[in-house]
Design an enzyme around this catalytic site. Structure first.
Site, PDB file in Angstrom:
ATOM      1  N   ASP A 205      -9.527   3.660   1.404  1.00 52.06           N
ATOM      2  CA  ASP A 205      -9.812   3.062   0.089  1.00 52.06           C
ATOM      3  C   ASP A 205     -10.318   1.616   0.184  1.00 52.06           C
ATOM      4  O   ASP A 205     -10.164   0.830  -0.744  1.00 52.06           O
ATOM      5  CB  ASP A 205      -8.563   3.139  -0.810  1.00 52.06           C
ATOM      6  CG  ASP A 205      -7.382   2.367  -0.241  1.00 52.06           C
ATOM      7  OD1 ASP A 205      -7.342   2.149   0.990  1.00 52.06           O
ATOM      8  OD2 ASP A 205      -6.500   1.977  -1.026  1.00 52.06           O
ATOM      9  N   GLU A 288       2.663  -3.328   8.491  1.00 47.05           N
ATOM     10  CA  GLU A 288       1.781  -4.171   9.316  1.00 47.05           C
ATOM     11  C   GLU A 288       2.621  -5.104  10.183  1.00 47.05           C
ATOM     12  O   GLU A 288       2.387  -5.232  11.403  1.00 47.05           O
ATOM     13  CB  GLU A 288       0.835  -5.025   8.440  1.00 47.05           C
ATOM     14  CG  GLU A 288      -0.107  -4.227   7.553  1.00 47.05           C
ATOM     15  CD  GLU A 288       0.466  -3.847   6.194  1.00 47.05           C
ATOM     16  OE1 GLU A 288       1.707  -3.963   6.017  1.00 47.05           O
ATOM     17  OE2 GLU A 288      -0.303  -3.432   5.324  1.00 47.05           O
TER      18      GLU A 288
HETATM   19  C1  UGA Z   1      -1.122  -0.303   2.132  1.00 41.08           C
HETATM   20  C2  UGA Z   1      -0.690   0.248   3.490  1.00 41.08           C
HETATM   21  O1  UGA Z   1      -1.515   1.327   3.856  1.00 41.08           O
HETATM   22  C3  UGA Z   1       0.713   0.720   3.412  1.00 41.08           C
HETATM   23  O2  UGA Z   1       1.125   1.253   4.654  1.00 41.08           O
HETATM   24  C4  UGA Z   1       1.541  -0.467   3.024  1.00 41.08           C
HETATM   25  O3  UGA Z   1       2.862  -0.074   2.773  1.00 41.08           O
HETATM   26  C5  UGA Z   1       1.034  -1.101   1.747  1.00 41.08           C
HETATM   27  O4  UGA Z   1      -0.328  -1.393   1.818  1.00 41.08           O
HETATM   28  C6  UGA Z   1       1.717  -2.416   1.514  1.00 41.08           C
HETATM   29  O5  UGA Z   1       1.565  -3.285   2.357  1.00 41.08           O
HETATM   30  O6  UGA Z   1       2.417  -2.541   0.501  1.00 41.08           O
HETATM   31  P1  UGA Z   1      -1.675   0.955  -0.111  1.00 41.08           P
HETATM   32  O7  UGA Z   1      -3.031   0.435   0.006  1.00 41.08           O
HETATM   33  O8  UGA Z   1      -0.861   0.470  -1.220  1.00 41.08           O
HETATM   34  O9  UGA Z   1      -0.876   0.711   1.214  1.00 41.08           O
HETATM   35  O10 UGA Z   1      -1.619   2.549  -0.067  1.00 41.08           O
HETATM   36  P2  UGA Z   1      -2.762   3.609  -0.109  1.00 41.08           P
HETATM   37  O11 UGA Z   1      -4.087   3.031  -0.104  1.00 41.08           O
HETATM   38  O12 UGA Z   1      -2.397   4.571  -1.180  1.00 41.08           O
HETATM   39  O13 UGA Z   1      -2.498   4.374   1.279  1.00 41.08           O
HETATM   40  C7  UGA Z   1      -2.802   3.811   2.526  1.00 41.08           C
HETATM   41  C8  UGA Z   1      -3.494   4.850   3.409  1.00 41.08           C
HETATM   42  O14 UGA Z   1      -2.626   5.940   3.640  1.00 41.08           O
HETATM   43  C9  UGA Z   1      -4.758   5.413   2.774  1.00 41.08           C
HETATM   44  O15 UGA Z   1      -5.755   5.559   3.751  1.00 41.08           O
HETATM   45  C10 UGA Z   1      -4.299   6.732   2.201  1.00 41.08           C
HETATM   46  O16 UGA Z   1      -5.337   7.698   2.181  1.00 41.08           O
HETATM   47  C11 UGA Z   1      -3.166   7.143   3.113  1.00 41.08           C
HETATM   48  N1  UGA Z   1      -2.075   7.845   2.412  1.00 41.08           N
HETATM   49  C12 UGA Z   1      -1.583   7.385   1.229  1.00 41.08           C
HETATM   50  C13 UGA Z   1      -1.562   8.995   2.946  1.00 41.08           C
HETATM   51  O17 UGA Z   1      -1.999   9.446   4.011  1.00 41.08           O
HETATM   52  N2  UGA Z   1      -0.539   9.648   2.279  1.00 41.08           N
HETATM   53  C14 UGA Z   1      -0.030   9.218   1.101  1.00 41.08           C
HETATM   54  O18 UGA Z   1       0.863   9.858   0.540  1.00 41.08           O
HETATM   55  C15 UGA Z   1      -0.576   8.064   0.565  1.00 41.08           C
HETATM   56 MN    MN Z   2      -4.869   1.135  -0.154  1.00 44.37          MN
END
Ligand code: UGA
Ligand code: MN
Length: 347
Positions: A205, A288
């Site tokens: 994303d 991270e």
């Molecule tokens: C980001 C980090 O990816 C998280 O690990 C971290 O906890 C978070 O920031 C934080 O620092 O608070 P975020 O951008 O909020 O998370 O989450 P998403 O964009 O929804 O997911 C991160 C990645 O994991 C994406 O590439 C998404 O496709 C994948 N994802 C997300 C999964 O594989 N499974 C899920 O259930 C949700």
């Molecule tokens: Mn994200």
């Protein structure tokens, strides 16, 4: 000079010219060598002709002028054909440049309405980056066929793996460790298969300026740079003064040693392989920080500062608006229409 001798001399001269022209159109052309030879032969014949006062008198100046004109016209017609051939044969041999250090790009992803557009955007960004291995790891029980097809279409060197989030985290209320099982699977794959290069966590994303990939692939230990569209500060970045690391700027420090975003750093593979404890904790908000701490011994002061000493933003946490799942289709009403096929691909 009698008439017979004059005619025979003129016939020989005409034959000579014909031969010159024929030479022009065959040997010279076929060899593709842009040579001065035919021109010099013509010049030599004309010189000889002028040296023989008898012949010069016989072939008047006017005739000579016309012959020269005709030959040069034919040469002009031949030349444009010859030039590309000549250029091709004289082109410098291609220098085979050594490949730049390999990039291992780990992308966690999961099934949702935005998955296809996010992965389309990311894959088409990565098409501009050479020498990569793209590790696409789905938080799913089995690979999504749409994603397999998308990856195959790109022609990128990829590995399509699955790593479902453990049930104990999935069923838990509140914030979840998103993408952690996927990234750990990617780290394990690198430990088992890679020997050098650089690894990077590229969530699906984000928006990436391809320049950041070219910069990060020379990382010696851990490199960092600013990431835009994060928290109320609008960005997360190392703080740099006089070219030196001075700390971190992030809207959520929370006692972290490394208060950075997932898209903010890259790690050298050799460096990673020397750290067997390297892994990401299932700790929402601290993934991270936990991962970077697992790379000990490593101190923030050792960070390599990219993006022009962290003065440029080359990555953004864009995020897509969350979309509701596509409503089911009335298959009787829309029987035999395109909607039947389209809906098969909807989430
Ligand atoms: C980001 C980090 O990816 C998280 O690990 C971290 O906890 C978070 O920031 C934080 O620092 O608070 P975020 O951008 O909020 O998370 O989450 P998403 O964009 O929804 O997911 C991160 C990645 O994991 C994406 O590439 C998404 O496709 C994948 N994802 C997300 C999964 O594989 N499974 C899920 O259930 C949700
Ligand atoms: Mn994200």
């Amino acid at each position: 000079m009698n008439l017979y001798r004059k005619f025979s001399l003129m016939a020989v001269f005409a034959l000579g010219l014909f031969a010159v022209q024929y030479h022009l159109l065959t040997t010279w052309w076929v060899q593709g060598v842009r040579s001065e030879a035919p021109l010099s032969v013509v010049r030599l014949s004309l010189d000889r002709l002028q040296l023989s006062p008898e012949l010069t008198a016989a072939v008047s100046q006017e005739h000579l002028r016309r012959i020269v004109e005709e030959v040069s016209q034919q040469m002009v017609q031949v030349l444009p054909e010859c030039v590309p051939v000549a250029a091709a044969t004289t082109a410098r041999p291609k220098v085979v440049e050594p490949l730049p250090p390999k990039l291992y790009i780990i992308t966690p992803t999961y099934r949702r309405p935005e998955q296809q557009p996010e992965m389309t955007r990311l894959s088409q960004t990565l098409l501009h980056v050479k020498n990569i291995k793209w590790l696409v790891i789905e938080d799913a029980a089995a690979p999504t066929p749409e994603i397999t097809r998308l990856l195959k279409r790109t022609g990128i060197d990829f590995e399509h793996l699955v790593a479902p989030m453990p049930a104990k985290y999935k069923n838990k209320k509140g914030s979840k460790p998103r993408g952690v099982s996927n990234r750990n699977k990617g780290i394990e794959w690198i430990k088992a298969n890679a020997v050098d290069g650089v690894m990077y966590f590229a969530d699906d994303d984000n928006t990436y300026d391809v320049r950041i990939f070219e910069q990060m692939r020379h990382t010696k230990k851990v490199s960092m740079w600013p990431v835009g569209l994060l928290t109320k500060f609008g960005l997360s970045t190392p703080v740099v003064k006089n070219g030196k690391f001075r700390g971190f700027y992030d809207g959520w420090i929370a006692g972290r040693k490394f208060p950075v975003d997932m898209a903010e750093f890259a790690v050298n593979v050799k460096f990673l392989l020397k750290r067997p404890k390297a892994a990401m904790p299932y700790k929402p908000g601290f993934e991270e920080d936990g991962f970077l701490k697992s790379l000990a011994p490593f101190d923030p002061k050792e960070v390599e500062l990219l993006a022009n000493n962290c003065s440029e933003i080359l990555v953004w946490h864009t995020q897509s608006k969350k979309n509701p799942p596509s409503a089911p289709l009335n298959e009787t009403l829309y029987k035999d229409t395109n909607l039947i096929e389209l809906k098969k691909h909807m989430v």
